[in-house]
Design a protein around this motif. Sequence first.
Motif, PDB file in Angstrom:
ATOM      1  N   ARG A  60       0.848  -1.254   0.200  1.00 16.05           N
ATOM      2  CA  ARG A  60       0.010  -0.032   0.017  1.00 16.05           C
ATOM      3  C   ARG A  60       0.943   1.113  -0.163  1.00 16.05           C
ATOM      4  NH1 ARG A  60      -4.831   0.409   3.895  1.00 16.05           N
ATOM      5  NH2 ARG A  60      -5.411   1.871   2.509  1.00 16.05           N
ATOM      6  N   ILE A  61       0.868   2.000  -1.095  1.00 17.17           N
ATOM      7  CA  ILE A  61       1.848   3.092  -1.210  1.00 17.17           C
ATOM      8  C   ILE A  61       0.892   4.302  -1.316  1.00 17.17           C
ATOM      9  CG2 ILE A  61       3.083   4.330  -2.929  1.00 17.17           C
ATOM     10  CD1 ILE A  61       4.182   1.894  -3.852  1.00 17.17           C
ATOM     11  N   ALA A  76       1.342   1.307  -9.620  1.00 12.02           N
ATOM     12  CA  ALA A  76       0.176   0.344  -9.855  1.00 12.02           C
ATOM     13  C   ALA A  76       0.856  -0.594 -10.972  1.00 12.02           C
ATOM     14  CB  ALA A  76      -0.865   1.516 -10.384  1.00 12.02           C
ATOM     15  N   ALA A  77       1.346  -0.354 -11.869  1.00 12.54           N
ATOM     16  CA  ALA A  77       1.862  -1.259 -12.870  1.00 12.54           C
ATOM     17  C   ALA A  77       2.797  -2.396 -12.321  1.00 12.54           C
ATOM     18  CB  ALA A  77       2.576  -0.428 -13.876  1.00 12.54           C
ATOM     19  N   LEU A  78       3.528  -2.281 -11.228  1.00 14.78           N
ATOM     20  CA  LEU A  78       4.172  -2.864 -10.447  1.00 14.78           C
ATOM     21  C   LEU A  78       3.412  -3.726  -9.248  1.00 14.78           C
ATOM     22  CD1 LEU A  78       7.255  -0.701 -10.156  1.00 14.78           C
ATOM     23  CD2 LEU A  78       7.205  -2.633 -11.632  1.00 14.78           C
ATOM     24  N   GLU A  81      -0.948  -1.370  -4.442  1.00  8.65           N
ATOM     25  CA  GLU A  81      -2.210  -0.612  -4.238  1.00  8.65           C
ATOM     26  C   GLU A  81      -2.236   0.786  -3.754  1.00  8.65           C
ATOM     27  OE1 GLU A  81      -5.832  -0.844  -0.942  1.00  8.65           O
ATOM     28  OE2 GLU A  81      -4.546  -2.564  -1.368  1.00  8.65           O
ATOM     29  N   CYS A  82      -2.412   1.938  -4.737  1.00  3.09           N
ATOM     30  CA  CYS A  82      -2.015   3.283  -4.599  1.00  3.09           C
ATOM     31  C   CYS A  82      -3.081   4.132  -4.191  1.00  3.09           C
ATOM     32  CB  CYS A  82      -1.723   3.729  -6.126  1.00  3.09           C
ATOM     33  SG  CYS A  82      -0.145   2.943  -6.597  1.00  3.09           S
ATOM     34  N   THR A  83      -2.638   5.075  -3.317  1.00  6.49           N
ATOM     35  CA  THR A  83      -3.432   6.132  -2.927  1.00  6.49           C
ATOM     36  C   THR A  83      -2.647   7.632  -3.161  1.00  6.49           C
ATOM     37  OG1 THR A  83      -4.560   5.062  -1.285  1.00  6.49           O
ATOM     38  CG2 THR A  83      -4.494   7.472  -1.213  1.00  6.49           C
ATOM     39  N   SER A 105      -7.060   0.696 -10.563  1.00  6.26           N
ATOM     40  CA  SER A 105      -7.751   1.427  -9.536  1.00  6.26           C
ATOM     41  C   SER A 105      -6.808   2.268  -8.868  1.00  6.26           C
ATOM     42  CB  SER A 105      -8.582   0.515  -8.561  1.00  6.26           C
ATOM     43  OG  SER A 105      -9.743  -0.191  -9.257  1.00  6.26           O
ATOM     44  N   ILE A 106      -7.238   3.577  -8.275  1.00  3.70           N
ATOM     45  CA  ILE A 106      -6.377   4.375  -7.375  1.00  3.70           C
ATOM     46  C   ILE A 106      -7.139   5.144  -6.564  1.00  3.70           C
ATOM     47  CG2 ILE A 106      -6.028   6.019  -9.211  1.00  3.70           C
ATOM     48  CD1 ILE A 106      -3.436   6.900  -8.103  1.00  3.70           C
TER      49      ILE A 106
END
Length: 251
Positions: A60-61, A76-78, A81-83, A105-106
């Motif tokens: 989770r980044i 996200a490509a790696l 789970e991005c915010t 998803s972001i």
Amino acid sequence: MDYQTINSEIIDRWVKEGWEWGVPIDHDTFEAAKRGEWDVKLTPLKYVPHEWFGELRGKRILGLASGGGQQMPIFAALGAECTVLDYSDEQLRSERLVAEREGYSINIVKADMTKPLPFEDECFDIIFHPVSNCYVEEVEPIWRECFRVLKPGGILLAGLDNGINYLFADGDETMVVNSLPFNPLKNPEHMRQLENGDSGVQFSHTLEEQIGGQLRAGFCLTDLFEDTNGEGRLHELNVPSFIATRAFKPL
């Protein structure tokens, strides 16, 4: 109008005018990242070592003041789970554009990082924070909030301005004219220089605030590197103007 609102509106305009840090990555760059071919920046010129991140899949980044569709799509490509949190509508629009184009998803959050972060305690594995707290008067509260929302063992990656650029006025890097700290809210001449340069409202910060502040918040520093402006006389003379740091929250 507070300085944060002024800066958010100015950055919106810069993005519309083609600002370097507001141009989202293209489809080919996203596809390359999925193949493991990628790089991201915290500072103007140098890429962040991949080993600073560790394994990203499933992590989770939080991209803190990291809008623009440049770094979050890579993560996200790696498989992360991005915010992303930013106060610029245009920077967040770029994030949404890339996510919709590439089908991931972001979590997109419009907020001001000078306020308490709108997240629960210990909910992120990594915070990615490119150079941006030069637009903030007080940085130590930001480090405390980063420490709060990171999980134990979580990593803070930050790009920092070391203050040297603020010694010079109006883009002239041949003569020192300003004293430090550079604070336009307290020095009208500093504000005049920023307005003349269409530079938003910016502030210098000491290493005591930038690195010492991380340590006082509870972080352990593990690595750093210096970087230049990427252009101009100071760059030509190889004078470092930025620092990138890697720190972690102890278990």
